[in-house]
Design a protein around this motif. Structure first.
Motif, PDB file in Angstrom:
ATOM      1  N   LEU A 127       0.835  -1.212  -0.002  1.00  0.00           N
ATOM      2  CA  LEU A 127      -0.130  -0.066   0.132  1.00  0.00           C
ATOM      3  C   LEU A 127       0.855   1.184   0.030  1.00  0.00           C
ATOM      4  O   LEU A 127       2.093   1.137   0.313  1.00  0.00           O
ATOM      5  CB  LEU A 127      -0.977   0.219   1.172  1.00  0.00           C
ATOM      6  CG  LEU A 127      -0.281   0.222   2.595  1.00  0.00           C
ATOM      7  CD1 LEU A 127      -1.310   0.775   3.583  1.00  0.00           C
ATOM      8  CD2 LEU A 127      -0.125  -1.509   3.072  1.00  0.00           C
ATOM      9  N   HIS A 128       0.233   2.378  -0.323  1.00  0.00           N
ATOM     10  CA  HIS A 128       0.698   3.673  -0.136  1.00  0.00           C
ATOM     11  C   HIS A 128       0.681   4.323   1.159  1.00  0.00           C
ATOM     12  O   HIS A 128      -0.146   3.939   1.865  1.00  0.00           O
ATOM     13  CB  HIS A 128       0.383   4.538  -1.183  1.00  0.00           C
ATOM     14  CG  HIS A 128       0.880   4.375  -2.502  1.00  0.00           C
ATOM     15  ND1 HIS A 128       0.311   4.917  -3.741  1.00  0.00           N
ATOM     16  CD2 HIS A 128       1.740   3.355  -2.978  1.00  0.00           C
ATOM     17  CE1 HIS A 128       1.040   4.522  -4.679  1.00  0.00           C
ATOM     18  NE2 HIS A 128       1.604   3.650  -4.301  1.00  0.00           N
TER      19      HIS A 128
ATOM     20  N   PRO B  65       5.583   3.657  -0.586  1.00  0.00           N
ATOM     21  CA  PRO B  65       5.533   2.307  -0.648  1.00  0.00           C
ATOM     22  C   PRO B  65       5.632   1.485   0.890  1.00  0.00           C
ATOM     23  O   PRO B  65       6.693   1.874   1.628  1.00  0.00           O
ATOM     24  CB  PRO B  65       6.439   1.507  -1.270  1.00  0.00           C
ATOM     25  CG  PRO B  65       7.702   2.600  -1.568  1.00  0.00           C
ATOM     26  CD  PRO B  65       7.214   3.728  -1.218  1.00  0.00           C
TER      27      PRO B  65
ATOM     28  N   ASP C  58       9.195  -0.861   4.854  1.00  0.00           N
ATOM     29  CA  ASP C  58       9.153   0.512   4.424  1.00  0.00           C
ATOM     30  C   ASP C  58      10.521   1.202   3.903  1.00  0.00           C
ATOM     31  O   ASP C  58      11.242   0.480   4.443  1.00  0.00           O
ATOM     32  CB  ASP C  58       8.537   1.519   5.456  1.00  0.00           C
ATOM     33  CG  ASP C  58       9.298   1.791   6.623  1.00  0.00           C
ATOM     34  OD1 ASP C  58       9.225   1.440   7.645  1.00  0.00           O
ATOM     35  OD2 ASP C  58      10.384   2.512   6.414  1.00  0.00           O
TER      36      ASP C  58
END
Ligand code: ADP
Ligand code: ADP
Lengths: 110, 159, 159, 110
Positions: B15-16, B69, B95
Protein backbone atom coordinates in the motif's frame (compact mmCIF):
# COMPACT_ATOMS: atom_id res chain seq x y z
CA UNK A 1 -15.90 8.56 11.12
CA UNK A 2 -18.65 11.09 11.73
CA UNK A 3 -18.52 13.83 14.33
CA UNK A 4 -21.11 16.42 15.32
CA UNK A 5 -21.79 18.79 18.18
CA UNK A 6 -24.97 19.66 20.07
CA UNK A 7 -25.86 21.69 23.18
CA UNK A 8 -27.65 20.48 26.28
CA UNK A 9 -27.99 23.28 28.79
CA UNK A 10 -24.48 24.58 29.38
CA UNK A 11 -22.85 21.35 28.27
CA UNK A 12 -21.58 20.67 24.77
CA UNK A 13 -22.05 17.09 23.60
CA UNK A 14 -19.74 15.81 20.88
CA UNK A 15 -21.14 12.69 19.17
CA UNK A 16 -18.54 10.56 17.42
CA UNK A 17 -19.20 7.39 15.42
CA UNK A 18 -17.10 4.99 13.38
CA UNK A 19 -13.34 4.54 13.66
CA UNK A 20 -10.94 7.07 15.16
CA UNK A 21 -7.49 6.63 13.66
CA UNK A 22 -4.55 8.61 12.28
CA UNK A 23 -6.68 9.74 9.34
CA UNK A 24 -9.37 11.45 11.34
CA UNK A 25 -8.09 12.02 14.89
CA UNK A 26 -6.99 15.58 13.89
CA UNK A 27 -10.69 16.31 13.27
CA UNK A 28 -11.61 15.01 16.73
CA UNK A 29 -8.91 17.19 18.28
CA UNK A 30 -10.10 20.24 16.34
CA UNK A 31 -13.73 19.82 17.41
CA UNK A 32 -12.81 19.26 21.09
CA UNK A 33 -10.47 22.25 21.23
CA UNK A 34 -13.02 24.48 19.47
CA UNK A 35 -15.69 23.55 22.04
CA UNK A 36 -13.31 24.22 24.92
CA UNK A 37 -11.34 27.26 23.71
CA UNK A 38 -13.75 29.02 21.38
CA UNK A 39 -17.19 28.12 22.71
CA UNK A 40 -15.83 28.14 26.27
CA UNK A 41 -18.15 25.23 27.14
CA UNK A 42 -17.89 24.56 30.89
CA UNK A 43 -18.54 20.88 30.24
CA UNK A 44 -17.71 18.87 27.13
CA UNK A 45 -19.20 15.40 26.88
CA UNK A 46 -17.59 13.15 24.28
CA UNK A 47 -20.15 10.52 23.30
CA UNK A 48 -18.16 7.48 22.13
CA UNK A 49 -21.06 5.01 22.12
CA UNK A 50 -20.88 4.46 18.36
CA UNK A 51 -17.08 4.33 18.19
CA UNK A 52 -15.96 0.85 17.23
CA UNK A 53 -12.24 1.52 17.05
CA UNK A 54 -9.78 3.99 18.49
CA UNK A 55 -6.00 4.00 18.11
CA UNK A 56 -3.22 5.84 19.96
CA UNK A 57 -3.70 8.98 17.89
CA UNK A 58 -7.38 9.05 18.88
CA UNK A 59 -6.44 8.58 22.53
CA UNK A 60 -3.91 11.42 22.13
CA UNK A 61 -6.71 13.72 20.90
CA UNK A 62 -8.79 12.88 23.98
CA UNK A 63 -5.79 13.46 26.26
CA UNK A 64 -5.17 16.81 24.65
CA UNK A 65 -8.82 17.75 25.19
CA UNK A 66 -8.47 16.71 28.83
CA UNK A 67 -5.35 18.84 29.36
CA UNK A 68 -6.92 21.91 27.77
CA UNK A 69 -10.09 21.45 29.82
CA UNK A 70 -7.97 21.40 32.97
CA UNK A 71 -6.09 24.55 31.95
CA UNK A 72 -9.39 26.35 31.35
CA UNK A 73 -11.10 25.06 34.47
CA UNK A 74 -13.80 23.27 32.45
CA UNK A 75 -14.56 19.55 32.37
CA UNK A 76 -14.22 16.81 29.78
CA UNK A 77 -16.38 13.71 30.30
CA UNK A 78 -16.35 10.52 28.22
CA UNK A 79 -19.72 8.88 27.62
CA UNK A 80 -20.69 5.34 26.64
CA UNK A 81 -17.45 3.43 26.15
CA UNK A 82 -17.72 0.28 24.05
CA UNK A 83 -15.57 -2.67 25.06
CA UNK A 84 -13.20 -1.79 22.21
CA UNK A 85 -12.65 1.75 23.50
CA UNK A 86 -12.46 0.54 27.10
CA UNK A 87 -9.70 -1.94 26.23
CA UNK A 88 -7.61 0.72 24.49
CA UNK A 89 -7.91 3.19 27.39
CA UNK A 90 -6.88 0.40 29.72
CA UNK A 91 -3.86 -0.39 27.54
CA UNK A 92 -2.99 3.34 27.76
CA UNK A 93 -3.28 3.26 31.58
CA UNK A 94 -5.70 6.15 31.14
CA UNK A 95 -8.94 4.51 32.26
CA UNK A 96 -8.50 6.09 35.71
CA UNK A 97 -7.57 9.51 34.35
CA UNK A 98 -10.76 10.25 32.42
CA UNK A 99 -14.17 10.88 33.91
CA UNK A 100 -16.41 8.21 32.37
CA UNK A 101 -20.22 8.01 32.41
CA UNK A 102 -22.61 5.38 31.10
CA UNK A 103 -25.65 7.56 30.37
CA UNK A 104 -26.16 11.05 29.08
CA UNK A 105 -28.12 12.01 32.22
CA UNK A 106 -25.18 11.01 34.41
CA UNK A 107 -22.76 12.91 32.22
CA UNK A 108 -24.92 16.04 32.39
CA UNK A 109 -25.46 15.86 36.15
CA UNK A 110 -22.19 14.48 37.48
CA UNK B 1 4.23 -12.67 -8.73
CA UNK B 2 7.17 -14.22 -6.93
CA UNK B 3 6.51 -17.75 -5.75
CA UNK B 4 6.43 -17.91 -1.98
CA UNK B 5 7.07 -20.41 0.71
CA UNK B 6 3.82 -22.32 0.67
CA UNK B 7 3.33 -22.69 4.39
CA UNK B 8 0.33 -21.46 6.31
CA UNK B 9 -2.07 -18.93 4.97
CA UNK B 10 -0.25 -16.18 3.21
CA UNK B 11 -1.38 -12.70 2.37
CA UNK B 12 0.75 -9.82 1.27
CA UNK B 13 -0.45 -6.23 1.05
CA UNK B 14 1.35 -3.43 -0.71
CA UNK B 15 0.00 0.00 0.00
CA UNK B 16 0.90 3.65 -0.14
CA UNK B 17 1.55 5.67 3.00
CA UNK B 18 -1.92 7.25 2.90
CA UNK B 19 -3.82 7.39 6.21
CA UNK B 20 -7.13 6.70 4.35
CA UNK B 21 -5.85 3.18 3.73
CA UNK B 22 -5.39 2.31 7.39
CA UNK B 23 -9.03 1.24 7.71
CA UNK B 24 -8.65 -0.95 4.61
CA UNK B 25 -5.71 -2.78 6.15
CA UNK B 26 -7.59 -3.14 9.44
CA UNK B 27 -10.49 -4.71 7.54
CA UNK B 28 -8.14 -7.40 6.24
CA UNK B 29 -6.15 -7.95 9.45
CA UNK B 30 -9.26 -8.23 11.62
CA UNK B 31 -10.62 -10.99 9.36
CA UNK B 32 -7.27 -12.78 9.18
CA UNK B 33 -7.05 -12.83 12.98
CA UNK B 34 -10.56 -14.34 13.08
CA UNK B 35 -9.63 -16.97 10.50
CA UNK B 36 -6.55 -17.77 12.60
CA UNK B 37 -8.95 -18.55 15.44
CA UNK B 38 -8.00 -15.78 17.88
CA UNK B 39 -10.71 -14.82 20.38
CA UNK B 40 -12.61 -11.63 19.58
CA UNK B 41 -10.74 -9.31 21.98
CA UNK B 42 -7.41 -10.52 20.63
CA UNK B 43 -8.52 -10.04 17.03
CA UNK B 44 -9.17 -6.43 17.95
CA UNK B 45 -5.88 -5.94 19.75
CA UNK B 46 -3.79 -7.55 17.01
CA UNK B 47 -5.53 -5.28 14.50
CA UNK B 48 -4.64 -2.32 16.73
CA UNK B 49 -0.98 -3.35 16.94
CA UNK B 50 -0.60 -3.66 13.16
CA UNK B 51 -2.42 -0.34 12.70
CA UNK B 52 -0.05 1.37 15.16
CA UNK B 53 2.99 -0.02 13.36
CA UNK B 54 1.63 1.36 10.05
CA UNK B 55 0.79 4.68 11.68
CA UNK B 56 4.38 4.95 12.92
CA UNK B 57 5.74 4.19 9.48
CA UNK B 58 3.56 6.90 7.95
CA UNK B 59 4.29 9.50 10.66
CA UNK B 60 7.90 8.80 11.55
CA UNK B 61 9.65 6.74 8.86
CA UNK B 62 7.99 8.73 6.02
CA UNK B 63 7.45 11.88 8.12
CA UNK B 64 3.91 12.22 6.86
CA UNK B 65 4.72 11.96 3.15
CA UNK B 66 1.95 10.28 1.18
CA UNK B 67 2.29 7.85 -1.71
CA UNK B 68 5.36 6.02 -0.36
CA UNK B 69 5.46 2.21 -0.42
CA UNK B 70 4.67 -0.03 2.54
CA UNK B 71 4.61 -3.81 2.43
CA UNK B 72 2.74 -5.92 4.94
CA UNK B 73 3.14 -9.70 4.82
CA UNK B 74 0.92 -11.88 6.96
CA UNK B 75 1.33 -15.56 7.70
CA UNK B 76 -0.57 -17.94 9.86
CA UNK B 77 1.93 -20.61 10.91
CA UNK B 78 1.11 -23.98 12.47
CA UNK B 79 3.02 -25.36 15.42
CA UNK B 80 4.99 -28.17 13.84
CA UNK B 81 8.32 -26.56 12.90
CA UNK B 82 11.83 -26.59 14.31
CA UNK B 83 12.63 -23.36 16.16
CA UNK B 84 8.94 -22.44 16.41
CA UNK B 85 7.34 -23.72 19.57
CA UNK B 86 3.99 -22.05 18.96
CA UNK B 87 1.34 -21.71 16.29
CA UNK B 88 1.51 -18.05 15.42
CA UNK B 89 0.24 -15.18 13.36
CA UNK B 90 3.17 -13.27 11.90
CA UNK B 91 3.22 -9.79 10.36
CA UNK B 92 6.25 -8.36 8.59
CA UNK B 93 6.22 -4.65 7.69
CA UNK B 94 8.76 -3.18 5.29
CA UNK B 95 9.16 0.48 4.34
CA UNK B 96 11.77 2.64 2.64
CA UNK B 97 11.67 5.53 5.08
CA UNK B 98 14.29 6.88 7.46
CA UNK B 99 15.73 4.47 10.01
CA UNK B 100 14.93 4.50 13.68
CA UNK B 101 17.13 4.15 16.75
CA UNK B 102 15.75 0.96 18.34
CA UNK B 103 15.96 2.73 21.72
CA UNK B 104 13.26 5.16 20.54
CA UNK B 105 10.97 2.27 19.74
CA UNK B 106 10.85 1.46 23.42
CA UNK B 107 8.30 4.23 24.06
CA UNK B 108 7.98 6.40 27.14
CA UNK B 109 6.85 5.73 30.71
CA UNK B 110 3.08 6.04 30.94
CA UNK B 111 2.86 7.68 34.37
CA UNK B 112 2.74 11.15 32.85
CA UNK B 113 -0.58 12.16 31.25
CA UNK B 114 0.31 13.65 27.89
CA UNK B 115 -0.66 12.98 24.29
CA UNK B 116 1.58 10.79 22.15
CA UNK B 117 4.07 8.05 22.82
CA UNK B 118 1.48 5.30 23.14
CA UNK B 119 1.82 3.41 19.85
CA UNK B 120 5.00 1.47 20.59
CA UNK B 121 3.67 0.74 24.06
CA UNK B 122 0.50 -0.79 22.56
CA UNK B 123 2.53 -2.94 20.19
CA UNK B 124 4.72 -4.23 23.02
CA UNK B 125 1.75 -5.02 25.24
CA UNK B 126 -0.16 -6.84 22.51
CA UNK B 127 2.45 -8.77 20.55
CA UNK B 128 4.50 -11.74 21.75
CA UNK B 129 7.58 -11.14 19.60
CA UNK B 130 8.87 -7.89 18.11
CA UNK B 131 11.94 -7.65 15.95
CA UNK B 132 13.27 -4.59 14.16
CA UNK B 133 16.14 -4.38 11.69
CA UNK B 134 17.49 -1.85 9.24
CA UNK B 135 17.99 -3.82 6.02
CA UNK B 136 19.73 -1.83 3.30
CA UNK B 137 17.55 1.23 2.80
CA UNK B 138 14.50 -0.48 4.28
CA UNK B 139 13.04 -0.78 7.76
CA UNK B 140 12.00 -4.33 8.55
CA UNK B 141 9.65 -4.96 11.46
CA UNK B 142 8.33 -8.36 12.50
CA UNK B 143 5.41 -8.73 14.88
CA UNK B 144 4.27 -12.12 16.12
CA UNK B 145 1.17 -13.13 18.05
CA UNK B 146 1.01 -16.63 19.51
CA UNK B 147 -2.13 -18.63 18.89
CA UNK B 148 -2.32 -20.18 22.32
CA UNK B 149 -6.03 -20.89 22.13
CA UNK B 150 -7.20 -23.76 20.00
CA UNK B 151 -8.52 -22.79 16.61
CA UNK B 152 -12.28 -22.60 17.07
CA UNK B 153 -14.33 -25.39 15.55
CA UNK B 154 -16.51 -23.01 13.58
CA UNK B 155 -16.66 -23.63 9.87
CA UNK B 156 -15.32 -20.18 9.10
CA UNK B 157 -13.94 -16.98 10.43
CA UNK B 158 -16.87 -15.30 8.69
CA UNK B 159 -16.84 -11.77 7.46
CA UNK C 1 8.79 -3.34 -3.68
CA UNK C 2 8.44 -2.06 -7.21
CA UNK C 3 7.64 1.63 -7.40
CA UNK C 4 4.16 2.19 -8.76
CA UNK C 5 2.27 4.81 -10.62
CA UNK C 6 1.43 7.20 -7.83
CA UNK C 7 -2.12 8.07 -8.80
CA UNK C 8 -5.16 7.57 -6.63
CA UNK C 9 -5.17 5.30 -3.64
CA UNK C 10 -3.33 2.12 -4.37
CA UNK C 11 -3.49 -1.21 -2.65
CA UNK C 12 -2.17 -4.49 -3.90
CA UNK C 13 -2.95 -7.85 -2.34
CA UNK C 14 -1.14 -11.08 -3.03
CA UNK C 15 -2.80 -14.16 -1.69
CA UNK C 16 -2.94 -17.90 -2.07
CA UNK C 17 -5.93 -19.64 -3.61
CA UNK C 18 -7.29 -20.65 -0.21
CA UNK C 19 -11.03 -20.15 0.34
CA UNK C 20 -10.38 -19.14 3.99
CA UNK C 21 -8.79 -15.96 2.67
CA UNK C 22 -11.89 -14.78 0.80
CA UNK C 23 -13.29 -13.12 3.93
CA UNK C 24 -9.95 -11.38 4.48
CA UNK C 25 -10.05 -9.86 1.01
CA UNK C 26 -13.69 -8.88 1.51
CA UNK C 27 -12.70 -7.08 4.71
CA UNK C 28 -10.25 -4.94 2.73
CA UNK C 29 -12.43 -4.38 -0.36
CA UNK C 30 -15.48 -3.39 1.68
CA UNK C 31 -13.45 -0.70 3.48
CA UNK C 32 -11.83 0.51 0.27
CA UNK C 33 -15.24 0.95 -1.35
CA UNK C 34 -16.33 2.99 1.68
CA UNK C 35 -13.21 5.15 1.50
CA UNK C 36 -13.93 5.67 -2.20
CA UNK C 37 -17.27 7.12 -1.12
CA UNK C 38 -19.64 4.52 -2.59
CA UNK C 39 -23.05 4.27 -0.92
CA UNK C 40 -23.47 1.35 1.47
CA UNK C 41 -25.40 -0.96 -0.88
CA UNK C 42 -22.81 -0.46 -3.60
CA UNK C 43 -19.95 -1.13 -1.19
CA UNK C 44 -21.59 -4.48 -0.54
CA UNK C 45 -22.18 -5.28 -4.19
CA UNK C 46 -18.65 -4.33 -5.27
CA UNK C 47 -17.31 -6.56 -2.50
CA UNK C 48 -19.52 -9.36 -3.83
CA UNK C 49 -18.27 -8.90 -7.40
CA UNK C 50 -14.60 -9.06 -6.38
CA UNK C 51 -15.32 -12.08 -4.18
CA UNK C 52 -17.05 -13.86 -7.09
CA UNK C 53 -14.09 -13.17 -9.36
CA UNK C 54 -11.74 -14.66 -6.76
CA UNK C 55 -14.06 -17.62 -6.23
CA UNK C 56 -14.00 -18.33 -9.96
CA UNK C 57 -10.21 -18.17 -10.03
CA UNK C 58 -10.00 -20.65 -7.16
CA UNK C 59 -12.63 -23.03 -8.56
CA UNK C 60 -12.09 -22.81 -12.29
CA UNK C 61 -8.67 -21.33 -13.13
CA UNK C 62 -6.94 -23.35 -10.36
CA UNK C 63 -9.56 -26.13 -10.30
CA UNK C 64 -9.69 -26.04 -6.51
CA UNK C 65 -5.94 -26.31 -5.93
CA UNK C 66 -4.83 -24.45 -2.82
CA UNK C 67 -1.66 -22.40 -2.34
CA UNK C 68 -1.55 -20.95 -5.87
CA UNK C 69 -0.84 -17.22 -6.34
CA UNK C 70 -3.52 -14.59 -6.94
CA UNK C 71 -2.83 -10.89 -7.24
CA UNK C 72 -5.48 -8.25 -6.68
CA UNK C 73 -4.62 -4.61 -7.39
CA UNK C 74 -7.04 -1.89 -6.38
CA UNK C 75 -6.99 1.72 -7.42
CA UNK C 76 -9.30 4.59 -6.73
CA UNK C 77 -8.97 6.95 -9.71
CA UNK C 78 -10.15 10.54 -9.89
CA UNK C 79 -12.00 11.90 -12.93
CA UNK C 80 -9.40 14.19 -14.42
CA UNK C 81 -7.63 12.02 -16.99
CA UNK C 82 -7.68 11.67 -20.75
CA UNK C 83 -9.64 8.60 -21.83
CA UNK C 84 -11.30 8.27 -18.43
CA UNK C 85 -14.58 10.15 -18.21
CA UNK C 86 -15.46 8.91 -14.73
CA UNK C 87 -13.97 8.69 -11.28
CA UNK C 88 -13.70 4.97 -10.72
CA UNK C 89 -12.68 2.14 -8.48
CA UNK C 90 -10.60 -0.36 -10.44
CA UNK C 91 -9.71 -3.95 -9.54
CA UNK C 92 -7.23 -6.03 -11.53
CA UNK C 93 -7.01 -9.75 -10.78
CA UNK C 94 -4.13 -11.85 -12.07
CA UNK C 95 -3.68 -15.60 -11.70
CA UNK C 96 -1.53 -18.32 -13.24
CA UNK C 97 -4.28 -20.87 -13.72
CA UNK C 98 -5.77 -22.35 -16.88
CA UNK C 99 -7.22 -19.95 -19.41
CA UNK C 100 -10.90 -19.47 -20.05
CA UNK C 101 -12.91 -19.12 -23.22
CA UNK C 102 -14.36 -15.59 -22.91
CA UNK C 103 -17.69 -16.99 -24.13
CA UNK C 104 -17.94 -19.08 -20.95
CA UNK C 105 -17.53 -15.98 -18.85
CA UNK C 106 -20.85 -14.75 -20.15
CA UNK C 107 -22.75 -17.01 -17.76
CA UNK C 108 -26.07 -18.75 -18.37
CA UNK C 109 -29.67 -17.54 -18.73
CA UNK C 110 -31.25 -17.25 -15.30
CA UNK C 111 -34.74 -18.46 -16.18
CA UNK C 112 -33.91 -22.00 -15.13
CA UNK C 113 -33.76 -22.65 -11.38
CA UNK C 114 -30.59 -24.61 -10.78
CA UNK C 115 -27.50 -24.20 -8.64
CA UNK C 116 -24.37 -22.63 -10.17
CA UNK C 117 -23.72 -20.25 -13.01
CA UNK C 118 -24.49 -17.11 -11.02
CA UNK C 119 -21.04 -15.66 -10.32
CA UNK C 120 -20.30 -14.17 -13.73
CA UNK C 121 -23.86 -12.87 -13.87
CA UNK C 122 -23.36 -11.03 -10.55
CA UNK C 123 -20.09 -9.51 -11.78
CA UNK C 124 -21.75 -8.28 -14.98
CA UNK C 125 -24.72 -6.80 -13.17
CA UNK C 126 -22.58 -4.99 -10.59
CA UNK C 127 -19.54 -3.73 -12.47
CA UNK C 128 -19.47 -1.02 -15.15
CA UNK C 129 -16.50 -2.31 -17.12
CA UNK C 130 -15.18 -5.87 -17.42
CA UNK C 131 -12.14 -6.80 -19.43
CA UNK C 132 -10.50 -10.22 -19.67
CA UNK C 133 -7.25 -11.13 -21.37
CA UNK C 134 -4.91 -14.08 -21.45
CA UNK C 135 -1.47 -12.55 -20.92
CA UNK C 136 1.35 -15.06 -21.30
CA UNK C 137 0.57 -17.80 -18.79
CA UNK C 138 -1.60 -15.48 -16.71
CA UNK C 139 -5.27 -14.61 -16.67
CA UNK C 140 -5.81 -10.87 -16.40
CA UNK C 141 -9.24 -9.58 -15.36
CA UNK C 142 -10.09 -5.93 -14.89
CA UNK C 143 -13.28 -4.85 -13.11
CA UNK C 144 -14.30 -1.19 -12.90
CA UNK C 145 -17.00 0.48 -10.84
CA UNK C 146 -17.86 4.10 -11.61
CA UNK C 147 -18.07 6.49 -8.69
CA UNK C 148 -21.06 8.45 -9.95
CA UNK C 149 -22.06 9.67 -6.52
CA UNK C 150 -19.99 12.46 -4.99
CA UNK C 151 -17.51 11.35 -2.38
CA UNK C 152 -19.32 11.83 0.91
CA UNK C 153 -18.19 14.72 3.08
CA UNK C 154 -17.55 12.50 6.07
CA UNK C 155 -14.12 12.74 7.58
CA UNK C 156 -13.42 9.08 7.01
CA UNK C 157 -14.57 5.79 5.58
CA UNK C 158 -14.15 4.40 9.11
CA UNK C 159 -13.74 0.71 9.74
CA UNK D 1 -20.01 -18.84 9.78
CA UNK D 2 -21.90 -20.83 12.40
CA UNK D 3 -24.69 -23.26 11.61
CA UNK D 4 -26.91 -25.31 13.91
CA UNK D 5 -30.17 -27.21 13.74
CA UNK D 6 -33.16 -27.37 16.07
CA UNK D 7 -36.65 -28.91 15.98
CA UNK D 8 -39.96 -27.11 16.33
CA UNK D 9 -42.83 -29.55 16.04
CA UNK D 10 -42.36 -31.31 12.71
CA UNK D 11 -40.25 -28.52 11.26
CA UNK D 12 -36.46 -28.39 11.32
CA UNK D 13 -35.00 -24.93 11.80
CA UNK D 14 -31.46 -24.32 10.54
CA UNK D 15 -29.90 -21.22 12.12
CA UNK D 16 -27.04 -19.72 10.15
CA UNK D 17 -24.93 -16.73 11.14
CA UNK D 18 -21.94 -14.90 9.69
CA UNK D 19 -20.81 -15.02 6.07
CA UNK D 20 -21.75 -17.74 3.57
CA UNK D 21 -19.06 -18.02 0.89
CA UNK D 22 -17.10 -20.58 -1.09
CA UNK D 23 -15.29 -21.65 2.07
CA UNK D 24 -18.36 -22.70 4.01
CA UNK D 25 -21.27 -23.08 1.59
CA UNK D 26 -20.51 -26.84 1.32
CA UNK D 27 -21.34 -27.05 5.03
CA UNK D 28 -24.67 -25.26 4.46
CA UNK D 29 -25.48 -27.66 1.63
CA UNK D 30 -24.58 -30.69 3.79
CA UNK D 31 -26.78 -29.58 6.69
CA UNK D 32 -29.77 -28.80 4.43
CA UNK D 33 -29.55 -32.07 2.54
CA UNK D 34 -29.17 -34.04 5.78
CA UNK D 35 -32.33 -32.45 7.20
CA UNK D 36 -34.25 -33.18 4.00
CA UNK D 37 -32.92 -36.57 2.95
CA UNK D 38 -31.91 -38.19 6.22
CA UNK D 39 -34.19 -36.63 8.80
CA UNK D 40 -37.01 -36.46 6.24
CA UNK D 41 -38.17 -33.17 7.76
CA UNK D 42 -41.45 -32.17 6.04
CA UNK D 43 -40.50 -28.51 6.51
CA UNK D 44 -37.01 -27.00 6.68
CA UNK D 45 -36.75 -23.37 7.77
CA UNK D 46 -33.44 -21.69 7.01
CA UNK D 47 -33.02 -18.81 9.44
CA UNK D 48 -30.77 -16.27 7.71
CA UNK D 49 -31.39 -13.39 10.11
CA UNK D 50 -27.76 -13.27 11.28
CA UNK D 51 -26.26 -13.76 7.82
CA UNK D 52 -24.44 -10.61 6.75
CA UNK D 53 -23.07 -11.90 3.48
CA UNK D 54 -23.92 -14.55 0.93
CA UNK D 55 -22.26 -15.19 -2.41
CA UNK D 56 -23.29 -17.23 -5.45
CA UNK D 57 -22.03 -20.47 -3.92
CA UNK D 58 -24.24 -19.84 -0.89
CA UNK D 59 -27.21 -19.15 -3.16
CA UNK D 60 -26.40 -22.37 -5.02
CA UNK D 61 -26.61 -24.32 -1.73
CA UNK D 62 -30.03 -22.85 -1.04
CA UNK D 63 -31.18 -23.65 -4.59
CA UNK D 64 -30.00 -27.20 -4.20
CA UNK D 65 -31.93 -27.49 -0.94
CA UNK D 66 -35.01 -26.15 -2.72
CA UNK D 67 -34.72 -28.66 -5.56
CA UNK D 68 -34.29 -31.60 -3.21
CA UNK D 69 -37.24 -30.43 -1.08
CA UNK D 70 -39.40 -30.38 -4.20
CA UNK D 71 -38.27 -33.86 -5.22
CA UNK D 72 -39.16 -35.18 -1.77
CA UNK D 73 -42.44 -33.31 -1.48
CA UNK D 74 -41.23 -31.35 1.58
CA UNK D 75 -40.84 -27.59 1.92
CA UNK D 76 -37.89 -25.23 2.25
CA UNK D 77 -38.66 -21.80 3.73
CA UNK D 78 -36.23 -18.88 4.12
CA UNK D 79 -36.61 -16.82 7.29
CA UNK D 80 -35.49 -13.29 8.16
CA UNK D 81 -33.62 -11.98 5.13
CA UNK D 82 -31.27 -9.07 5.82
CA UNK D 83 -30.99 -6.40 3.14
CA UNK D 84 -27.65 -7.93 2.11
CA UNK D 85 -29.20 -11.36 1.50
CA UNK D 86 -32.29 -9.83 -0.14
CA UNK D 87 -30.12 -7.91 -2.62
CA UNK D 88 -28.21 -11.03 -3.63
CA UNK D 89 -31.38 -13.10 -4.14
CA UNK D 90 -32.73 -10.28 -6.26
CA UNK D 91 -29.54 -10.21 -8.33
CA UNK D 92 -30.02 -13.97 -8.81
CA UNK D 93 -33.63 -13.44 -9.96
CA UNK D 94 -34.53 -15.95 -7.25
CA UNK D 95 -36.44 -13.72 -4.86
CA UNK D 96 -39.71 -14.97 -6.34
CA UNK D 97 -38.66 -18.62 -6.34
CA UNK D 98 -38.11 -19.04 -2.61
CA UNK D 99 -40.79 -18.97 0.06
CA UNK D 100 -39.73 -16.18 2.40
CA UNK D 101 -41.07 -15.37 5.89
CA UNK D 102 -40.29 -12.55 8.29
CA UNK D 103 -41.03 -14.30 11.58
CA UNK D 104 -40.56 -17.79 12.92
CA UNK D 105 -44.30 -18.09 13.65
CA UNK D 106 -45.13 -17.33 10.02
CA UNK D 107 -42.56 -19.81 8.82
CA UNK D 108 -43.97 -22.52 11.08
CA UNK D 109 -47.60 -21.84 10.17
CA UNK D 110 -47.42 -20.87 6.53
N1 ADP E 1 8.46 3.28 12.16
C1 ADP E 1 9.18 4.23 12.81
N2 ADP E 1 10.15 4.87 12.16
C2 ADP E 1 10.88 5.82 12.78
N3 ADP E 1 10.69 6.18 14.07
C3 ADP E 1 9.74 5.57 14.77
C4 ADP E 1 8.95 4.56 14.18
N4 ADP E 1 8.08 4.13 15.12
C5 ADP E 1 8.34 4.84 16.24
N5 ADP E 1 9.34 5.70 16.05
C6 ADP E 1 9.91 6.59 17.09
O1 ADP E 1 9.47 6.11 18.37
C7 ADP E 1 8.78 7.13 19.08
C8 ADP E 1 7.65 6.54 19.91
O2 ADP E 1 6.60 6.10 19.05
P1 ADP E 1 5.11 5.92 19.59
O3 ADP E 1 5.18 5.18 20.90
O4 ADP E 1 4.32 5.28 18.53
O5 ADP E 1 4.56 7.37 19.93
P2 ADP E 1 4.33 8.61 18.97
O6 ADP E 1 4.25 8.05 17.58
O7 ADP E 1 3.04 9.17 19.43
O8 ADP E 1 5.51 9.50 19.19
C9 ADP E 1 8.29 8.09 18.00
O9 ADP E 1 8.09 9.40 18.49
C10 ADP E 1 9.43 8.03 16.98
O10 ADP E 1 10.48 8.88 17.34
N1 ADP F 1 -11.59 -17.38 -13.65
C1 ADP F 1 -12.08 -18.35 -14.44
N2 ADP F 1 -11.25 -19.20 -15.05
C2 ADP F 1 -11.72 -20.19 -15.81
N3 ADP F 1 -13.02 -20.37 -16.08
C3 ADP F 1 -13.91 -19.55 -15.54
C4 ADP F 1 -13.50 -18.50 -14.69
N4 ADP F 1 -14.60 -17.83 -14.30
C5 ADP F 1 -15.64 -18.44 -14.86
N5 ADP F 1 -15.25 -19.48 -15.62
C6 ADP F 1 -16.15 -20.33 -16.45
O1 ADP F 1 -17.40 -19.65 -16.56
C7 ADP F 1 -18.48 -20.49 -16.06
C8 ADP F 1 -19.56 -19.61 -15.39
O2 ADP F 1 -19.06 -19.12 -14.16
P1 ADP F 1 -20.04 -18.66 -13.01
O3 ADP F 1 -21.10 -17.81 -13.61
O4 ADP F 1 -19.23 -18.00 -11.94
O5 ADP F 1 -20.77 -19.94 -12.46
P2 ADP F 1 -20.17 -21.24 -11.76
O6 ADP F 1 -18.83 -20.85 -11.24
O7 ADP F 1 -21.16 -21.55 -10.69
O8 ADP F 1 -20.10 -22.28 -12.82
C9 ADP F 1 -17.80 -21.45 -15.13
O9 ADP F 1 -18.52 -22.66 -14.98
C10 ADP F 1 -16.44 -21.67 -15.80
O10 ADP F 1 -16.55 -22.62 -16.82
Amino acid sequence: MQISTRQSGKATIVDVSGDIDLYNSPEVRKVLLAALREERAPRVIVNLREVRYIDSSGVASLVEGLKVSRELGSRLVLLGLSQAVRDVLELSRLNKVFEVCDTEEQALRS
Amino acid sequence: MASEENEGLVLKLELHSDPELLCVVRGAVQQLAEVAGLPEAECRSVTLAVDEALTNIIRHAYQGQRGRPIQLSCRCLGPAAPGRPQAQLEFVLVDRGRGVDPAELRGRPLDEVRPGGLGTHFIREIMDEIEYERRGDCNWLRLVKYLTKQKSSETSGGG
